[in-house]
Design an enzyme around this catalytic site. Sequence first.
Site, PDB file in Angstrom:
ATOM      1  N   SER A 151       0.802  -1.222   0.000  1.00 51.01           N
ATOM      2  CA  SER A 151       0.000   0.000   0.000  1.00 51.01           C
ATOM      3  C   SER A 151       0.835   1.272   0.000  1.00 51.01           C
ATOM      4  O   SER A 151       0.298   2.361  -0.193  1.00 51.01           O
ATOM      5  CB  SER A 151      -0.944   0.022   1.209  1.00 51.01           C
ATOM      6  OG  SER A 151      -0.244   0.313   2.397  1.00 51.01           O
ATOM      7  N   LYS A 189       1.453   4.166   7.370  1.00 53.13           N
ATOM      8  CA  LYS A 189       0.671   5.030   6.503  1.00 53.13           C
ATOM      9  C   LYS A 189       1.110   6.487   6.644  1.00 53.13           C
ATOM     10  O   LYS A 189       1.770   6.857   7.624  1.00 53.13           O
ATOM     11  CB  LYS A 189      -0.822   4.935   6.854  1.00 53.13           C
ATOM     12  CG  LYS A 189      -1.459   3.594   6.558  1.00 53.13           C
ATOM     13  CD  LYS A 189      -1.569   3.342   5.062  1.00 53.13           C
ATOM     14  CE  LYS A 189      -2.287   2.035   4.774  1.00 53.13           C
ATOM     15  NZ  LYS A 189      -1.466   0.862   5.143  1.00 53.13           N
TER      16      LYS A 189
END
Length: 230
Positions: A151, A189
């Site tokens: 991701s 993230k």
Amino acid sequence: MLTRKQRDLLAFIHKRVQRDGVPPSFDEMKDALDLRSKSGIHRLITALEERGFIRRLAHRARAIEITRLPEDLAKSTGFTPRVIDGDLPDAEAPPQARRVLVEAQDVPLVGRIAAGVPIEAINDSAGHIAVPGHMLDRGGDHYALEVRGDSMIEAGINDGDVVVIREQRSADNGDIVVALVDGQEATLKRYRRAKGMIALEAANAAYETRMLPEDRVRVQGRLVGLIRSY
């Protein structure tokens, strides 16, 4: 002076380059030296680089080049350093062009982190890994995590990379952080905070941004470096 392990690794890399034209992978080095984890290979590679026996080339797969061998090993293998032809200036190179060797420091390799669907935080321990000193902030505690998932690939973070994290409990908007969600799920993230909400942004269009109340998210550290093996 090289340790036995350093010498064995250098000889193995040289043998494979002579045979295949490319250095072995870190997994092959680990198996050849009968080490339990790749962190030991990272330490040996760093030591060989600091002593001038190899150099790592940026942005190239398996980017290790042997620059010299111990005298007896060089004689037995007929090793000759690669020479690049060309005119060199008579003047001394400017300071910014000189190669600087940076001392490495061992930091704990404390587990795996999801760069995708969050997984359980810090789920195992793999010893320590050597990290170049310039990656580390003075006065801070650091740890390393192995990345699992894709991701964050658009931020240059791939599955299998090792990220170096400065331990801290706060972050600025735009920082890439280790975020602990609901006290049990950890993920890597990009962090943004606004109006009592935390956005955990992926760097891959296939993943949606997660919006969470700020009381469900705790920052565990900020990304300060990345180590990639080939």
